[in-house]
Design an enzyme around this catalytic site. Structure first.
Site, PDB file in Angstrom:
ATOM      1  CE  LYS A 248      -3.912   2.244   2.102  1.00  0.00           C
ATOM      2  NZ  LYS A 248      -3.397   3.549   1.786  1.00  0.00           N
ATOM      3  NE  ARG A 253      -7.034   4.280  -7.231  1.00  0.00           N
ATOM      4  CZ  ARG A 253      -7.990   3.545  -6.666  1.00  0.00           C
ATOM      5  NH1 ARG A 253      -8.401   3.800  -5.446  1.00  0.00           N
ATOM      6  NH2 ARG A 253      -8.531   2.537  -7.316  1.00  0.00           N
ATOM      7  NE  ARG A 302     -10.468   8.122  -2.671  1.00  0.00           N
ATOM      8  CZ  ARG A 302     -11.746   8.287  -2.412  1.00  0.00           C
ATOM      9  NH1 ARG A 302     -12.424   9.269  -2.981  1.00  0.00           N
ATOM     10  NH2 ARG A 302     -12.366   7.469  -1.592  1.00  0.00           N
ATOM     11  CD  GLU A 334      -1.650   5.893  -3.950  1.00  0.00           C
ATOM     12  OE1 GLU A 334      -2.708   5.689  -4.601  1.00  0.00           O
ATOM     13  OE2 GLU A 334      -1.640   6.435  -2.834  1.00  0.00           O
ATOM     14  CG  PHE A 374      -2.598  -0.343  -8.017  1.00  0.00           C
ATOM     15  CD1 PHE A 374      -3.962  -0.451  -8.218  1.00  0.00           C
ATOM     16  CD2 PHE A 374      -2.088   0.830  -7.493  1.00  0.00           C
ATOM     17  CE1 PHE A 374      -4.807   0.587  -7.901  1.00  0.00           C
ATOM     18  CE2 PHE A 374      -2.932   1.887  -7.163  1.00  0.00           C
ATOM     19  CZ  PHE A 374      -4.299   1.758  -7.375  1.00  0.00           C
ATOM     20  NE  ARG A 453     -15.352   2.982   1.381  1.00  0.00           N
ATOM     21  CZ  ARG A 453     -14.231   3.704   1.253  1.00  0.00           C
ATOM     22  NH1 ARG A 453     -13.064   3.154   1.408  1.00  0.00           N
ATOM     23  NH2 ARG A 453     -14.304   4.993   1.000  1.00  0.00           N
TER      24      ARG A 453
HETATM   25  P1  ATP Z   1     -10.328   5.537   0.458  1.00  0.00           P
HETATM   26  O1  ATP Z   1      -9.730   5.769  -0.885  1.00  0.00           O
HETATM   27  O2  ATP Z   1     -10.416   4.092   0.805  1.00  0.00           O
HETATM   28  O3  ATP Z   1     -11.564   6.314   0.730  1.00  0.00           O
HETATM   29  P2  ATP Z   1      -8.151   6.989   1.425  1.00  0.00           P
HETATM   30  O4  ATP Z   1      -8.160   7.829   0.210  1.00  0.00           O
HETATM   31  O5  ATP Z   1      -8.006   7.636   2.754  1.00  0.00           O
HETATM   32  O6  ATP Z   1      -9.383   6.062   1.536  1.00  0.00           O
HETATM   33  P3  ATP Z   1      -6.449   4.916   1.967  1.00  0.00           P
HETATM   34  O7  ATP Z   1      -7.159   4.683   3.236  1.00  0.00           O
HETATM   35  O8  ATP Z   1      -5.054   5.338   2.056  1.00  0.00           O
HETATM   36  O9  ATP Z   1      -7.080   5.982   1.113  1.00  0.00           O
HETATM   37  O10 ATP Z   1      -6.596   3.584   1.047  1.00  0.00           O
HETATM   38  C1  ATP Z   1      -7.009   3.485  -0.270  1.00  0.00           C
HETATM   39  C2  ATP Z   1      -6.032   4.144  -1.230  1.00  0.00           C
HETATM   40  O11 ATP Z   1      -4.785   3.491  -1.200  1.00  0.00           O
HETATM   41  C3  ATP Z   1      -6.412   4.054  -2.681  1.00  0.00           C
HETATM   42  O12 ATP Z   1      -7.378   5.001  -3.019  1.00  0.00           O
HETATM   43  C4  ATP Z   1      -5.095   4.278  -3.386  1.00  0.00           C
HETATM   44  O13 ATP Z   1      -4.910   5.664  -3.577  1.00  0.00           O
HETATM   45  C5  ATP Z   1      -4.071   3.812  -2.376  1.00  0.00           C
HETATM   46  N1  ATP Z   1      -3.272   2.631  -2.788  1.00  0.00           N
HETATM   47  C6  ATP Z   1      -1.956   2.477  -2.541  1.00  0.00           C
HETATM   48  N2  ATP Z   1      -1.505   1.326  -2.996  1.00  0.00           N
HETATM   49  C7  ATP Z   1      -2.536   0.682  -3.584  1.00  0.00           C
HETATM   50  C8  ATP Z   1      -2.676  -0.575  -4.249  1.00  0.00           C
HETATM   51  N3  ATP Z   1      -1.677  -1.414  -4.396  1.00  0.00           N
HETATM   52  N4  ATP Z   1      -3.908  -0.911  -4.709  1.00  0.00           N
HETATM   53  C9  ATP Z   1      -4.962  -0.063  -4.558  1.00  0.00           C
HETATM   54  N5  ATP Z   1      -4.876   1.146  -3.946  1.00  0.00           N
HETATM   55  C10 ATP Z   1      -3.680   1.520  -3.463  1.00  0.00           C
END
Ligand code: ATP
Length: 614
Positions: A248, A253, A302, A334, A374, A453
């Site tokens: 991660k 994004r 995003r 990302e 990814f 989700r």
């Molecule tokens: P969310 O997008 O779930 O509402 P958030 O923007 O706060 O929450 P995170 O909680 O950090 O994001 O987790 C999801 C995000 O992680 C994705 O939107 C993407 O930007 C990021 N990400 C990083 N690595 C990956 C990966 N390998 N596959 C998918 N997403 C990834």
């Protein structure tokens, strides 16, 4: 149709505070549109003349508009400025001045207003201010007082009808199918192709078959697939025993679209459309298309906003390979900043600093990014988003290996097929050691379902000193004047809320004052300027006891970290029949202004409960 009829609808929408009523008003109006009026109306409803992902702006300040009104009306600037000081709303000023002028019978049509607005936004460079004023003059002359009120607000980016995508999609469902039953289908279609004009055309022209089979189209953003959270390696393993595990990355994004043939230029699209005949007197040259660079790479955030200009290095990297690449592709990735000296990853906040309009070139050198790809949704001429992840990843591996194996920017994300808990644990530990945020486990058979989700993708982060498995995204609803050290900025704490899908409102969950660094205050105060409103809006629920000193329009998304979730009679988040809601214990601000999220994207009340470790 005359624009005046549209303006009457805009007025009813503005006056209405009930979502159902707005849906009804809009649905009735949409049914009456001519085919070539659909797109103009859909974009203008959002205060624009193109879908959100196309960076076509009016770039018209209130000051310039006051001058334009002066020129168009012949009134003195002093009189206009005094009226502005009194009314505080450029729309009302334009409208009042127009009502003092002799009224003409001939009024502009929807197509004509759209065409003029489009012309206005297309003007750029030397002399464009004078030219813009002249276009406005024509709008002012041909519009009635009500129409010019909305046109003026649109031009300065202040239409603000309180209309969100959800209400628009509901209205389309009503207009096309006489009830809300098609909302699910429309949500999906809009997720696959986030162009509200396109979707509206399909519905209103009754091309339902096409709507059902809607495909990803390079150039138009797809709603990003979202991830669920879990609290432990064991819990992840239980959900997906055989998974594909990726690191991660804590960055930004990016959805990268490429088309060798080039994307349709919005200018061409609009000129080819029969949006009312181009008025013969149109004097400004819109034919800049030739000099405009061919648009073959587009990058979206995003929340489907354009990011292309923020990543010139990524664009160049793709363009460099133009001759060897397949016809088109859409990648999910990302971007993460790296320190040029140590090569180590740097935090999200610093990566996003690139977003600053100026100094992008310099910044791309001082914060070089790596883009970890990814997923892939489209390749060649084919939408592959509905193929299983495993085969999408094969296609992706092929594409990157063939074309970008030596790239210092575009990288293939690591993907590991895992079948046992021990290896999963090992990878989690390794990623944390490498300075990554954690892991994302994915179901190898899953399709890419836009904007959803679910447990097809699960994130697992390290939670060091909190009982919560994740941070909370919240919207700022207002602030309290502070005492002590913070008082010098006039803010002691912010009131923040999460979104309740049942009540369709923002509900309060914390008062957060800590976590803000001294150097951030200037930017924070700048950002909240102009968002002050008089009372709590219809789409928010705040208790009297917590009424902020200054109420803000729910627009800014922040990330809040906390120790625990507790219950409180003061907060409204998911409140029960006794008025007890969720609240955050020891909240602190982790990130201010996540511009890649819209207010409706904040954490949902239904997610809050699931955040507790036990
Ligand atoms: P969310 O997008 O779930 O509402 P958030 O923007 O706060 O929450 P995170 O909680 O950090 O994001 O987790 C999801 C995000 O992680 C994705 O939107 C993407 O930007 C990021 N990400 C990083 N690595 C990956 C990966 N390998 N596959 C998918 N997403 C990834």
């Amino acid at each position: 149709m005359k624009f005046k009829q549209f303006a009457t609808i805009l007025e009813s929408l503005e006056k209405s505070s009930s979502r159902n009523e707005m849906t009804e008003i809009l649905a009735g109006f949409l049914q009456k549109l001519e085919p070539d009026e659909i797109k103009p109306v859909m974009y203008m409803l959002t205060g624009r003349i193109a879908p959100r992902f196309i960076p076509l702006e009016f770039n018209f300040s209130t000051k310039l508009l006051l001058r334009a009104i002066e020129k168009a009306s012949g009134k003195g600037i002093l009189e206009i400025e005094t009226l502005m000081a009194k009314k505080g709303d450029i729309g009302l000023v334009a409208s009042e001045i127009k009502s003092q002028m002799p009224q003409k019978q001939e009024e502009l049509s929807i197509g004509e207003v759209f065409q003029l607005l489009f012309e206005l936004a297309s003007l750029e460079g030397v002399g464009s201010q004078t030219a813009k004023i002249e276009v406005f003059e024509r709008l002012f002359k041909g519009a009635d007082p009500l129409s010019i009120k909305y046109v003026a607000r649109m031009i300065v980016g202040k239409l603000r009808l309180g209309l969100n995508d959800k209400t628009i999609l509901d209205s389309l469902s009503w207009a096309g199918f006489s009830d809300k039953s098609y909302r699910g289908q429309l949500d999906y279609a809009y997720g696959v192709r986030a162009d509200i004009g396109d979707i509206a055309e399909l519905v209103l022209q009754r091309k339902f078959k096409k709507l059902e089979r809607i495909m990803v189209e390079p150039g138009t953003p797809v709603a990003s697939k979202l991830v669920e959270r879990e609290k432990s390696v064991e819990a992840v393993f239980e959900r997906i025993p055989e998974s594909i595990v990726q690191p991660k990355y804590d960055g930004l994004r990016l959805q990268i679209h490429y088309s060798r043939a080039g994307f349709d230029d919005i200018h061409q699209v609009h000129q080819n459309q029969a949006i009312g005949q181009k008025p013969p007197s149109l004097q400004f040259d819109l034919g800049k298309t030739e000099s405009r660079k061919r648009d073959i790479v587009r990058i979206f955030s995003r929340n489907m906003e354009p990011l292309t200009d923020m990543f010139p290095d990524v664009v160049a990297e793709v363009e460099k390979k133009e001759d060897e690449l397949p016809g088109s592709f859409v990648l999910d990735a990302e971007a993460i900043g790296t320190d040029p000296e140590t090569g180590k990853y740097i935090p999200f906040q610093e990566t996003i600093q690139r977003k600053r309009k100026y100094g992008i070139k310099e910044k791309s050198q001082s914060v070089p990014v790596k883009v970890y790809v990814f997923d892939i949704l489209y390749l060649g001429k084919e939408d592959i988003s509905q193929k299983p992840l495993l085969s999408r990843l094969d296609a992706l591996k092929d594409l990157i290996k063939k074309n970008f194996s030596s790239s210092r920017i575009l990288k293939l994300s690591e993907s590991n097929e895992l079948k046992d808990l021990k290896t999963l644990q090992k990878y989690f530990a390794k990623y944390l050691e490498d300075g990554l945020e954690g892991l994302i486990a994915k179901n190898p058979q899953s399709k890419y379902l836009p904007g959803t989700r679910n447990y097809d993708w699960i994130k697992l982060k390290a939670n060091i000193d909190s009982k919560l498995i994740d941070t909370i995204d919240a919207v700022v609803l207002g602030y309290y004047h502070g005492r002590g050290a913070r008082a010098k900025h006039g803010v002691g704490a912010f009131l923040v809320g999460v979104y309740n899908e049942k009540t369709e409102k923002f509900e309060t969950i914390a008062k957060v004052g800590s976590g803000i660094k001294d150097e951030d205050w200037e930017g924070i105060m700048e950002r909240i300027k102009g968002l002050e409103i008089e009372k709590i809006p219809e789409n928010a629920e705040v208790k009297k006891e917590l009424m902020p000193d200054v109420i803000l329009r729910p627009e800014i998304v922040v990330v809040v970290e906390a120790d625990e979730i507790s219950k409180s009679k003061l907060h409204t988040a998911g409140q029960d029949k006794d008025g007890v809601g969720y609240s955050l214990r020891f909240p602190r601000l982790k990130e201010w202004d996540r511009a890649d999220k819209d207010p409706e994207d904040v954490t949902k009340v239904s997610e809050v409960e699931k955040l507790l470790v036990n």
